[in-house]
Design an enzyme around this catalytic site. Structure first.
Site, PDB file in Angstrom:
ATOM      1  N   GLY A 137     -20.832  56.976 -20.558  1.00  8.68           N
ATOM      2  CA  GLY A 137     -20.493  55.669 -20.000  1.00  8.68           C
ATOM      3  C   GLY A 137     -19.508  55.768 -18.856  1.00  8.68           C
TER       4      GLY A 137
ATOM      5  N   ASN B 288     -20.488  61.714 -17.938  1.00 10.68           N
ATOM      6  CA  ASN B 288     -21.839  61.265 -17.631  1.00 10.68           C
ATOM      7  C   ASN B 288     -21.822  60.062 -16.701  1.00 10.68           C
ATOM      8  OD1 ASN B 288     -22.531  63.207 -19.505  1.00 10.68           O
ATOM      9  ND2 ASN B 288     -23.855  61.871 -20.705  1.00 10.68           N
TER      10      ASN B 288
ATOM     11  N   ALA C 229     -24.685  57.473 -14.759  1.00  5.90           N
ATOM     12  CA  ALA C 229     -26.081  57.078 -14.552  1.00  5.90           C
ATOM     13  C   ALA C 229     -26.169  55.715 -13.881  1.00  5.90           C
ATOM     14  CB  ALA C 229     -26.835  57.067 -15.881  1.00  5.90           C
TER      15      ALA C 229
ATOM     16  N   HIS D 204     -22.185  52.787 -22.731  1.00  4.57           N
ATOM     17  CA  HIS D 204     -23.283  53.046 -21.807  1.00  4.57           C
ATOM     18  C   HIS D 204     -23.604  51.793 -21.004  1.00  4.57           C
ATOM     19  CE1 HIS D 204     -24.261  55.995 -25.148  1.00  4.57           C
ATOM     20  NE2 HIS D 204     -24.144  56.771 -24.094  1.00  4.57           N
ATOM     21  N   GLY D 205     -24.159  52.024 -19.827  1.00  2.00           N
ATOM     22  CA  GLY D 205     -24.619  50.897 -19.028  1.00  2.00           C
ATOM     23  C   GLY D 205     -23.480  50.146 -18.370  1.00  2.00           C
TER      24      GLY D 205
ATOM     25  N   ASP E 276     -30.174  65.190 -21.993  1.00  2.00           N
ATOM     26  CA  ASP E 276     -29.179  64.226 -22.444  1.00  2.00           C
ATOM     27  C   ASP E 276     -29.749  63.297 -23.525  1.00  2.00           C
ATOM     28  OD1 ASP E 276     -26.768  62.683 -22.353  1.00  2.00           O
ATOM     29  OD2 ASP E 276     -27.698  61.292 -20.936  1.00  2.00           O
ATOM     30  N   HIS E 277     -28.934  62.965 -24.494  1.00  2.00           N
ATOM     31  CA  HIS E 277     -29.285  61.992 -25.535  1.00  2.00           C
ATOM     32  C   HIS E 277     -30.630  62.273 -26.193  1.00  2.00           C
ATOM     33  CE1 HIS E 277     -26.036  59.169 -25.854  1.00  2.00           C
ATOM     34  NE2 HIS E 277     -25.906  59.161 -24.543  1.00  2.00           N
TER      35      HIS E 277
END
Length: 277
Positions: free
Chosen positions: A208, A229, A231, A179-180, A82-83
């Protein structure tokens, strides 16, 4: 089913109109918990690791473990890088045997992103792997994302040209996602997503995923999102659950926390019972 390509998982999801969770996993307990959830719910799953996580979660340890866990699983499992930002790290992940990689050139000018993404596609395809690319800058802090999530949204017309010129297999889009942790309720531009989905044929990816509402997830899937995704949600669930007073208890609770969060997202995404593709 064991280890399969992300393309086979996402093409089935695209045809059958459901989403598949792609979970960033940082240790053995997380891998075990995620696989256990997928097997109990008979759901496909994508295990992944991002370049920004490599300083504390090295790929030379994680990818062999993920790949072995996938081979032994009773459901379809893909392992994804990823990324990816640097050419060297992307090539290294391919050497470890991942079935797909992401090249994140979203912060670059359009033509440069096209050129570099196409080069990664050429090499990865020659090695039997698939490629996720990104157009439009996803907000947040992961992989250099911008704080203003509306700063650079994906343009549908550019998306068509980008996929055609790069030959990428999957496209990550920016529609107001970040993200986050979200600092405020995300305002996802569903009309824009619908236009992107009509402009391209490849499966679409939503980054995200932690913090988006159940209804918004379902609407995104309706309009072409197949890979989602996750996380931050996993990390928050682990931190809220673990007990550091006993090592065995600590590891068991970590594994169960990941199991519960992965299972929750699989139910939202509609992938339960899709373990045969």
């Amino acid at each position: 089913m064991a280890l399969v390509s992300m393309k086979s998982i996402l093409h089935h999801a695209q045809t059958e109109h459901y989403g598949v969770g792609a979970f960033n996993l940082l240790n053995m307990e997380a891998v075990k918990g995620a696989i256990a959830a997928a097997e109990e719910l008979n759901s496909p799953i994508i295990l992944q690791l991002a370049e920004v996580q490599l300083p504390h979660t090295p790929m030379h340890l994680m990818f062999p473990m993920m790949l072995q866990a996938a081979r032994e699983a009773s459901v379809p499992v893909a392992v994804h890088y990823d990324h990816g930002i640097t050419f060297e790290a992307i090539m290294q992940s391919l050497k470890y045997g991942v079935g797909s990689v992401m090249y994140d050139g979203a912060a670059l000018p359009f033509d440069e992103n096209v050129q570099l993404s196409a080069e990664i596609v050429r090499i990865a395809h020659a090695m039997g792997a698939d490629v996720e690319a990104e157009l439009g800058v996803v907000g947040g802090t992961e992989a250099g994302g911008h704080e203003d999530i509306n700063e650079c949204l994906t343009d549908p017309a550019q998306a068509h040209e980008f996929v055609k010129r790069t030959g990428c297999d999957f496209l990550a889009v920016a529609i107001g996602n970040a993200h986050g942790p979200y600092v405020k309720k995300p305002d996802l531009q569903m009309d824009r997503l619908k236009q992107i989905n009509e402009a391209v044929q490849v499966p679409l990816v939503l980054h995200g995923g932690s913090g988006i509402s159940d209804d918004d997830f379902k609407t995104c899937i309706k309009h072409g999102i197949t890979k989602i995704n996750v996380a931050t949600s996993l990390q928050e669930r682990v931190l809220a659950t673990i007990d550091a007073s006993n090592y065995v208890n600590f590891t068991q609770k970590m594994e169960m926390a990941v199991f519960e969060d992965v299972a929750k997202h699989m139910k939202i995404f509609g992938s339960i019972g899709r373990g045969r593709i």
